[in-house]
Design a protein around this motif. Structure first.
Motif, PDB file in Angstrom:
ATOM      1  N   HIS A   1      23.183  60.463 -28.464  1.00  0.00           N
ATOM      2  CA  HIS A   1      23.832  60.033 -29.962  1.00  0.00           C
ATOM      3  C   HIS A   1      24.932  60.284 -29.996  1.00  0.00           C
ATOM      4  O   HIS A   1      25.908  61.030 -29.236  1.00  0.00           O
ATOM      5  CB  HIS A   1      22.485  60.465 -30.246  1.00  0.00           C
TER       6      HIS A   1
ATOM      7  N   ASP B   1      27.893  62.159 -33.719  1.00  0.00           N
ATOM      8  CA  ASP B   1      27.155  63.058 -35.006  1.00  0.00           C
ATOM      9  C   ASP B   1      27.926  62.234 -35.783  1.00  0.00           C
ATOM     10  O   ASP B   1      29.326  62.736 -35.563  1.00  0.00           O
ATOM     11  CB  ASP B   1      28.262  64.512 -34.249  1.00  0.00           C
TER      12      ASP B   1
ATOM     13  N   HIS C   1      26.404  61.938 -26.978  1.00  0.00           N
ATOM     14  CA  HIS C   1      26.162  62.687 -25.763  1.00  0.00           C
ATOM     15  C   HIS C   1      24.834  63.155 -26.024  1.00  0.00           C
ATOM     16  O   HIS C   1      23.924  62.913 -26.663  1.00  0.00           O
ATOM     17  CB  HIS C   1      27.105  63.864 -26.133  1.00  0.00           C
TER      18      HIS C   1
ATOM     19  N   ARG D   1      30.379  72.955 -37.960  1.00  0.00           N
ATOM     20  CA  ARG D   1      30.280  72.225 -38.399  1.00  0.00           C
ATOM     21  C   ARG D   1      31.363  72.094 -39.227  1.00  0.00           C
ATOM     22  O   ARG D   1      30.916  73.075 -40.206  1.00  0.00           O
ATOM     23  CB  ARG D   1      30.150  70.781 -38.517  1.00  0.00           C
TER      24      ARG D   1
HETATM   25 FE    FE Z   1      25.518  66.333 -31.392  1.00  0.00          FE
END
Ligand code: FE
Ligand code: MD3
Length: 211
Positions: A129, A131, A185, A208
């Protein structure tokens, strides 16, 4: 010193993707204790994705914002939908470690407001996927691996690029930014090889700036 806790030199995985082997090893016990405290308030859960499948990875969050998903989609939210309360505060040890690691990778002003905590039991996996639910892709992501080993899949900017396999172990830290920020990733299904202190699980912290 134990072999698996000796720090090693940073490794560049991509132009702006840095692996800091064992960078968090000395803080591991403190990090795990903080995960126990926060998951007693906002428990690990197996969320259902928009596609209708329950994730094999259990997750929770801390900090002002938390990543969540349901049939309607992926998003960040200030309230834990399971408890109806704000997510637990970001532990000081998370913030300090994330900022020290970001600085080691050249990011001087990393102010994470979200920490996703993933828990993998044997067999759990995270499929390939990107991010992309964060607002500002110029901000790096810092990730910390604790417990059982995993094989990290490090792909390209398109799903079709065959990913490289990177082994991750207890205490390893990854910092991602710039052109590597949107790489595909994932994590291969975990083998059942218990870790000396964490036993049969892998915990991953992903810090994040989401808002
Ligand atoms: Fe991720
Ligand atoms: C590469 N977690 O939560 S962390 C995730 O180990 C996630 O639980 C994995 O992917 C885990 O979204 C991998 C390493 C990581 C995190 C973010 C990235 C690698 C990344 C963002 C862009 C490229």
């Amino acid at each position: 010193m134990q072999l698996d806790t000796a720090p090693e030199l940073p490794q560049a995985l991509g132009p702006q993707a840095l692996l800091l082997p064992r960078f968090a090893a000395a803080d591991a016990d403190e990090l795990v204790a903080a995960v126990r405290r926060l998951s007693a308030v906002s428990p690990f859960r197996h969320l259902v994705t928009p596609g209708g499948f329950a994730m094999s990875v259990g997750l929770t969050n801390c900090g002002a914002l938390g990543w969540t998903t349901d049939r309607r989609g992926y998003r960040y939210a200030g309230i834990d939908p399971e408890t109806g309360q704000p997510w637990p505060a970001m532990p000081t040890v998370f913030l300090r470690l994330a900022q020290t690691a970001a600085r080691a990778a050249g990011y001087d002003r990393f102010e994470p407001d979200a920490c996703l905590v993933n828990r993998y039991l044997p067999g759990a996996r995270l499929s390939l996927h990107q991010d992309r639910n964060e607002r500002d892709f110029t901000q790096p992501i810092v990730s910390v691996s604790l417990g059982m080993r995993a094989t990290f899949l490090f792909g390209g900017l398109q799903r079709a690029v065959k990913p490289a396999k990177i082994p991750l172990q207890h205490g390893d830290v990854l910092v991602w930014g710039g052109s590597d920020r949107l790489r595909y990733h994932g994590i291969m299904p975990l083998k059942d090889e218990p870790h000396p202190t964490l036993g049969g699980q892998r915990i991953n912290l992903t810090l994040r700036k989401a808002g």
